[in-house]
Design a protein around this motif. Structure first.
Motif, mmCIF file in Angstrom:
data_model
loop_
_atom_site.group_PDB
_atom_site.id
_atom_site.type_symbol
_atom_site.label_atom_id
_atom_site.label_comp_id
_atom_site.label_asym_id
_atom_site.label_seq_id
_atom_site.Cartn_x
_atom_site.Cartn_y
_atom_site.Cartn_z
ATOM 1 N N PRO A 218 -2.266 10.962 28.308
ATOM 2 C CA PRO A 218 -3.377 10.954 29.262
ATOM 3 C C PRO A 218 -2.868 10.548 30.652
ATOM 4 C CG PRO A 218 -3.985 9.830 27.231
ATOM 5 C CD PRO A 218 -2.516 10.086 27.149
ATOM 6 N N ASN A 285 -10.723 9.225 31.636
ATOM 7 C CA ASN A 285 -9.569 9.858 30.996
ATOM 8 C C ASN A 285 -9.982 10.666 29.774
ATOM 9 O OD1 ASN A 285 -10.152 7.823 29.182
ATOM 10 N ND2 ASN A 285 -8.186 6.763 29.366
ATOM 11 N N LEU A 308 -8.330 13.650 27.956
ATOM 12 C CA LEU A 308 -8.613 13.847 26.538
ATOM 13 C C LEU A 308 -9.944 14.570 26.340
ATOM 14 C CD1 LEU A 308 -7.642 10.249 25.367
ATOM 15 C CD2 LEU A 308 -6.251 12.311 25.107
ATOM 16 N N SER A 342 -4.721 17.941 24.608
ATOM 17 C CA SER A 342 -5.873 17.143 25.057
ATOM 18 C C SER A 342 -6.895 16.924 23.949
ATOM 19 C CB SER A 342 -6.554 17.829 26.251
ATOM 20 O OG SER A 342 -6.909 19.162 25.938
#
Length: 609
Positions: A218, A285, A308, A342
C-alpha cells in the motif's frame, strides 16, 4: 477493431430483438436515453475482419450488465450472467455480419447497488459498460491468461493459467515469461508449458518462481512494483500484469506481506479511476466497492497507486438469496480480479436487515429502544458463510448493524440515530469496531436538493437547521468524530460512507463532480497515519491520544495550544502504537490546536470545545 453501434429499448422474447427503430450510440457506455429501461439491445454490422494470417475472429466485451444474450446473423452464439467477468465469443464470421447484444436488468438478487435506488437510473442502464472490440488472431492462439501472485515469506511465485485455441491438433510448448515493469529491480524469469491437444481448447497451468522478488505494498507503507506476465505460442502472445503480495486477516489485523497494515478507507458507489487519487488525498489506503464490482480501470488505478480494494459481491438489502448461485459468482469475481495485488478482502451480503435505529436519540429511553430493536434483529448467516467459503483471501461474509453480530459493522451515530459520540457506546456495548464497513452522514451542495439518489432529505432536515454551510458542518462533525473514535479504538479496517455523491446531494465527502465538502478536510485530518486526538473534546479533563499507524517506531514531537498557551513534549512510539501523551483541563469555549511531527511528517488537529 472498433465498431459502430446503435441501440433500442426492447422487450425480451425468444429470438433476437427486432425494434422498429435503432438509435446511434456509443459502446462501451451507459446511454442515458435508456435510463429506466428493463432491457436494451445493441446492434452493429461489420465485414470479415480477418487478414491473410488471421484465422479467428473474437468478440470481446467487458462490463455486460447484467444478463445478456448475443446473436450473430440471427443465431444465438452466447449468453452471459456476470457483468464483472469478461465475455469472449469466437464468431463464425462471413463476408457480411450483423451482431446483436441484448442486455437485461438482473433476474436474481445479484444486481447489487445497481439494482437499488442508491444510484440514479442513468448509472444502471443495461449495456456494455467497460469495453467492446472485435479482435483477430492466428491459429493457434492464447485466448485467456489468468495469474495469481503467491508470496510466502521470502519466496514468491506466480501461478499462471491459460487457454489455447487451435483449429488443428498441436504438440507444442507455450513460453511463459515474467519481467519487471518500469524501474523495478531484478531480472526476468521464464518457463515453458506443454500443449498437446486435438482441435479445440486446451488449458495450461504452470507456476513461475520469482527470483529476488520486489513486493507490492500500500502507498503509505512502500512501493508498488509490478510484473508483466506473457504467454507466447508461435506468433501469438497474450500479456497481463500483476504484483507480488500476500494478504491475510487475523489476530494481528489486516496484514500485507506479513506486516500489519491498519486500513483507513472510503466506500465507492459507481467508482471511477479518478476516485483513487481522491481517496489518497483523504489519506485513505483502502476503497470498498460497495455492493458492486469495480471496473478493470479502477483496479489498475489501485494497483498503480497502492490502494487496497475491499470488494463486495453485488448483493445488498434484506431477503433470501440462492447460496449456490452466490458461491459461483463470488468464485468468478475473485478469479477475474485476483491478478490485482490491490485486492485485499471480499464481502458477501451487505445490509441484510432493515435499519431499525432511524430517529432514535442518545437518551436512556432511546438506548433502551435501540437495544430492544437490536435484540429483535435476526439474520441467518448460513447462506452467506457458505458463499464465503469459496474465497481464498480475507472475507467478511456479512456487513450489517449491531444486533446481528456482523463480520463487518455498519454504524451511523449522528445520522441514523443519536449523536456521533455514541460510536464509543456502540462499540463497547456490541463488541464492534475491529472492522467497520460504513459510517457517515449526508450533506447537500445546494439548497434545492430533494428527491435524489442515496440521500434521505427528511432525515437530513430533522438534523440540520439551515442551508448548505450548516449541512456540511454537521456532516464534517459526524464524519470526523466517528473516524477519530475508531482510530483511537485501533480499528483494523474502517471505511467512511461514502467518498463521492452519485447525484446532487448525498453521503459523499465530495460532491458528484469531485468538489470537496467540508467533511473532506475533516476526514483527511482524521485519517493522517500519525495523528493526535482529544479523547473527549468537551469541558472537563481530556487525554491527548497519539495514534501512530506507521510500521516503524520513532520519536514524535507533540504540541498543544489552548487559546495561545502552548506546550510541547517528545514521545517515543512503537510501530502501530496508541499513546496517551498528556491530560488537559478544558473549559467551554476553548480553542485547542494539536500537532504532531515525526520523521519529517507533520499533522494538525483542531477542536472548539
Amino acid at each position: 477493431m472498433s465498431l459502430e453501434w446503435s441501440a433500442a429499448a426492447v422487450d425480451p422474447g425468444d429470438g433476437p430483438p427486432q425494434p422498429e427503430t435503432w438509435q446511434p450510440t456509443d459502446v462501451p457506455g451507459r446511454p442515458s436515453t435508456f435510463a429506466g429501461a428493463d432491457a436494451v439491445a445493441y446492434r452493429t454490422s461489420f465485414d470479415d475482419p480477418r487478414g491473410p494470417e488471421e484465422h479467428h475472429a473474437v468478440l470481446e466485451l467487458d462490463g455486460v450488465y447484467a444478463h445478456a444474450r448475443v446473436w450473430l446473423d440471427g443465431e444465438q452464439v452466447a449468453d452471459h450472467d456476470a457483468y464483472f467477468e469478461p465475455l469472449r465469443i469466437p464468431l463464425p464470421v462471413e463476408a457480411d455480419n450483423e451482431l446483436v447484444v441484448e442486455c437485461r436488468r438482473p433476474e436474481d438478487r445479484f444486481g447489487g447497488i445497481y439494482d437499488t435506488d442508491r444510484v440514479p437510473d442513468a448509472a444502471s442502464v443495461p449495456g456494455i459498460w467497460w469495453a467492446a472490440s472485435l479482435e483477430t488472431y492466428p491459429d493457434p492462439y492464447v485466448a485467456a491468461l489468468n495469474v495469481t501472485p503467491q508470496v510466502d515469506g521470502a519466496s514468491a511465485s506466480v501461478a499462471v493459467e491459460g487457454t489455447v485455441v487451435t483449429d488443428e491438433p498441436i504438440d507444442d510448448r507455450v513460453t511463459l515469461s515474467l519481467r519487471p515493469t518500469g524501474d523495478v529491480r531484478g531480472g526476468g524469469m521464464m518457463s515453458r508449458a506443454r500443449v498437446d491437444t486435438e482441435a479445440g481448447r486446451a488449458q495450461i497451468a504452470q507456476e513461475v518462481e520469482v527470483r529476488d522478488p520486489s513486493l507490492w505494498w500500500p502507498h503509505d507503507v512502500g512501493e508498488q512494483p509490478r510484473y508483466a506476465v506473457r504467454a507466447k505460442l508461435d506468433g501469438a502472445e497474450r500479456t497481463t500484469v500483476t504484483g507480488l503480495r500476500s494478504v491475510d486477516y487475523g489476530e494481528d489485523g489486516l496484514t500485507i506481506n506479513g506486516q500489519r497494515v491498519p486500513a483507513r478507507g472510503v466506500n465507492l458507489l459507481d467508482g471511477a479511476p479518478e476516485d483513487i487519487g481522491r481517496a489518497m488525498d483523504a489519506n485513505a489506503n483502502l476503497v470498498r466497492a460497495h455492493a458492486h464490482a469495480l471496473s478493470p480501470e479502477v483496479y489498475e488505478a489501485c494497483d498503480e497507486h497502492g490502494v487496497l480494494v475491499w470488494q463486495d459481491l453485488p448483493l445488498t438489502g434484506p431477503g433470501a438469496f440462492d447460496a449456490d448461485r452466490g458461491a459461483d459468482l463470488l468464485e468468478r469475481l475473485v478469479r477475474s480480479r485476483r491478478r490485482h495485488p490491490s485486492l485485499a478482502a471480499v464481502s458477501v451480503h451487505d445490509e441484510p436487515v432493515p435499519d431499525y435505529a432511524a430517529g432514535l436519540g442518545s437518551g436512556l429511553l432511546d438506548r433502551l429502544r435501540f437495544r430492544w430493536r437490536a435484540w429483535r434483529a435476526d439474520y441467518d448467516f448460513g447462506p452467506a458463510e457458505r458463499v464465503a467459503s469459496v474465497a481464498d483471501l480475507p472475507v467478511f461474509p456479512v456487513v450489517g448493524p449491531a444486533g446481528i453480530d456482523p463480520d463487518a459493522a455498519t454504524m451511523y451515530p449522528g445520522w441514523s440515530f443519536g449523536e456521533p459520540t455514541d460510536a464509543d457506546w456502540l462499540c463497547e456495548r456490541y463488541d464492534l469496531g475491529d472492522v467497520v464497513a460504513e459510517f457517515g452522514a449526508g450533506a447537500i451542495t445546494d439548497g434545492d436538493a430533494a428527491d435524489v439518489a442515496d440521500f434521505d432529505r427528511g432525515r437530513h432536515d430533522a438534523l440540520v437547521d439551515g442551508g448548505v454551510d450548516e449541512s456540511q458542518a454537521r456532516q464534517a462533525h459526524v464524519v470526523g468524530t466517528v473516524a477519530e473514535t475508531l482510530r483511537r479504538r485501533r480499528s483494523d479496517v474502517l471505511a467512511v460512507y461514502a467518498l463521492r455523491d452519485v447525484s446532487e446531494a448525498g453521503m459523499g465527502v465530495l460532491a458528484h463532480d469531485g468538489t470537496p465538502k467540508a467533511a473532506f478536510d475533516r476526514l483527511s485530518g482524521a485519517f493522517e497515519p500519525t495523528q493526535v486526538f482529544l479523547e473527549a473534546p468537551s469541558p472537563g479533563e481530556s487525554d491527548i491520544v497519539l495514534v501512530h499507524d506507521r510500521p516503524i517506531a520513532g520519536t514524535a514531537t507533540v504540541e498543544w495550544d489552548i487559546g495561545g498557551d502552548r506546550e510541547q513534549t517528545e514521545v517515543t512510539v512503537d510501530a502501530h502504537a496508541r499513546v496517551t501523551v498528556s491530560t488537559l483541563s478544558l473549559s467551554a469555549g476553548d480553542d485547542v490546536t494539536l500537532a504532531v511531527a515525526i520523521d519529517g511528517e507533520v499533522a494538525q488537529n483542531h477542536y472548539s470545545v
